[in-house]
Design an enzyme around this catalytic site. Sequence first.
Site, PDB file in Angstrom:
ATOM      1  CG  HIS A  20      58.422   5.477  56.906  1.00 31.88           C
ATOM      2  ND1 HIS A  20      57.749   6.104  55.873  1.00 31.88           N
ATOM      3  CD2 HIS A  20      57.463   4.808  57.608  1.00 31.88           C
ATOM      4  CE1 HIS A  20      56.457   5.815  55.935  1.00 31.88           C
ATOM      5  NE2 HIS A  20      56.263   5.038  56.992  1.00 31.88           N
ATOM      6  CE  LYS A 166      49.186   4.939  59.053  1.00 22.19           C
ATOM      7  NZ  LYS A 166      48.641   3.649  59.500  1.00 22.19           N
ATOM      8  CE  LYS A 168      52.813   5.758  60.508  1.00 21.55           C
ATOM      9  NZ  LYS A 168      52.173   4.930  61.539  1.00 21.55           N
ATOM     10  CG  ASP A 197      49.195   5.891  62.955  1.00 23.72           C
ATOM     11  OD1 ASP A 197      48.811   6.018  64.129  1.00 23.72           O
ATOM     12  OD2 ASP A 197      49.658   4.824  62.495  1.00 23.72           O
ATOM     13  CD  GLU A 223      46.505   4.006  62.036  1.00 22.26           C
ATOM     14  OE1 GLU A 223      46.374   4.539  60.906  1.00 22.26           O
ATOM     15  OE2 GLU A 223      47.205   3.008  62.228  1.00 22.26           O
ATOM     16  CG  ASP A 248      47.521   0.426  64.448  1.00 18.87           C
ATOM     17  OD1 ASP A 248      47.510  -0.825  64.540  1.00 18.87           O
ATOM     18  OD2 ASP A 248      48.481   1.016  63.920  1.00 18.87           O
ATOM     19  CE  LYS A 272      48.887  -1.713  61.692  1.00 13.50           C
ATOM     20  NZ  LYS A 272      49.847  -0.930  62.492  1.00 13.50           N
ATOM     21  CD  GLU A 326      48.174   1.382  57.102  1.00  2.80           C
ATOM     22  OE1 GLU A 326      48.070   2.620  57.115  1.00  2.80           O
ATOM     23  OE2 GLU A 326      48.520   0.721  58.098  1.00  2.80           O
TER      24      GLU A 326
END
Length: 385
Positions: A20, A166, A168, A197, A223, A248, A272, A326
């Site tokens: 990831h 989303k 990255k 993001d 984001e 965020d 979050k 998410e």
Amino acid sequence: MAMLDHADTFIVDVPTIRPHVLAMATMHAQTMVIVRLVDADGVDGVGEGTTIGGLSYGEESPESIKSAIDTYILPILRHCDIACVAATMAKVEKSVRGNHFAKCAVETALLDMAGKRLGVPVSELIGGGRVRDSLPVAWTLASGDTARDIAEGEEMLDRRRHRIFKLKIGKREVRDDVAHVGAICKALGDRASVRVDVNQNWTEAQARIGMAMLHDVGCDLVEQPIAGDAIAAMARLSKGQPIPLMADEALNGPRSAMRIASAHAASVFALKIAQSGGLFATADVAAIGTAAGIGLYGGTMLEGGVGTVASAHVFATLPDLAWGTELFGPLLQTEDILREPLGYADFSLAVPTGAGLGIAFDEDKLAFFRRDRTSPILHAVTAGA
Ligand code: MUC
Ligand code: MG
């Protein structure tokens, strides 16, 4: 009245289904801190404190989360009526500054116990109570490869698991990142919402150019493009760009929410639970956002089942969740440590209805993935891994 009888805090490492790739780290596994509390009547509760990439995302590491819980928070709990969750956490707040992830894990466990004692889901103990039973769920395309991301997006659409994606970005040149996003927007078309993001990795100048270019290629949301503490610059970007900016890393609980809202520094909040300092604090952040006309999005720290379900219980209390959530963390892991995996179908996550968090561990898997495991067991895991 309920007194703490015993507690267990441990670290669990589970591999991810693929690398990831984020701007600040590439994950090959996720590390979760789990706390399990048991009161004198035998009622138990579990909570999770999880971050991303060791210390590369935030100021708490898995090891510091465990240490804060064991060394500083549990001794306070031993002198509290832990049936009174808000009062117990207020006592913790007096003696433990910061350490939001650790506090979130403990508060989650206390709420799980409280819900079990009262026979209601945790969502009924937050804010005005539960208003929804399912939540739209985004997926993050972050394999590091455009063609693979497109194939993964197509597969998720075919399986009706996700239609919000989303991406990255922030690791490569701005133009290369925009080309990557543009290719995915083009391939998925109006079947999906594509967002990015940047995880704080752009300068304000890069963000000004990047956000305009992202808008032109069909991206819906950006984001945290720049540093989370650059509130004035976030306000300049929010005002000057056609594409919405989501806060965020800038959000660390109600006070930061108030600062961002007052400065008009974001038009969407990524909520979050760990970053906010717990479930109650997240509900406060959401209330500030809503009062300020800021859109809400249910964020994740890529938690496993416990943190994901705790987040879901909070997000289920929000009447207006314009940007969805998410909450896909468990799906990124090769193994689910819950006995009953969470229900993902029709682009949504079903919020459990049982008392407390409404979940139970698969104790065999937990024993296997614990970092401090003492014996190399496990048929269940070795077969499919
Ligand atoms: C973040 O920064 O939002 C959420 C989804 C994902 O892939 O990474 C996270 C963290
Ligand atoms: Mg983020």
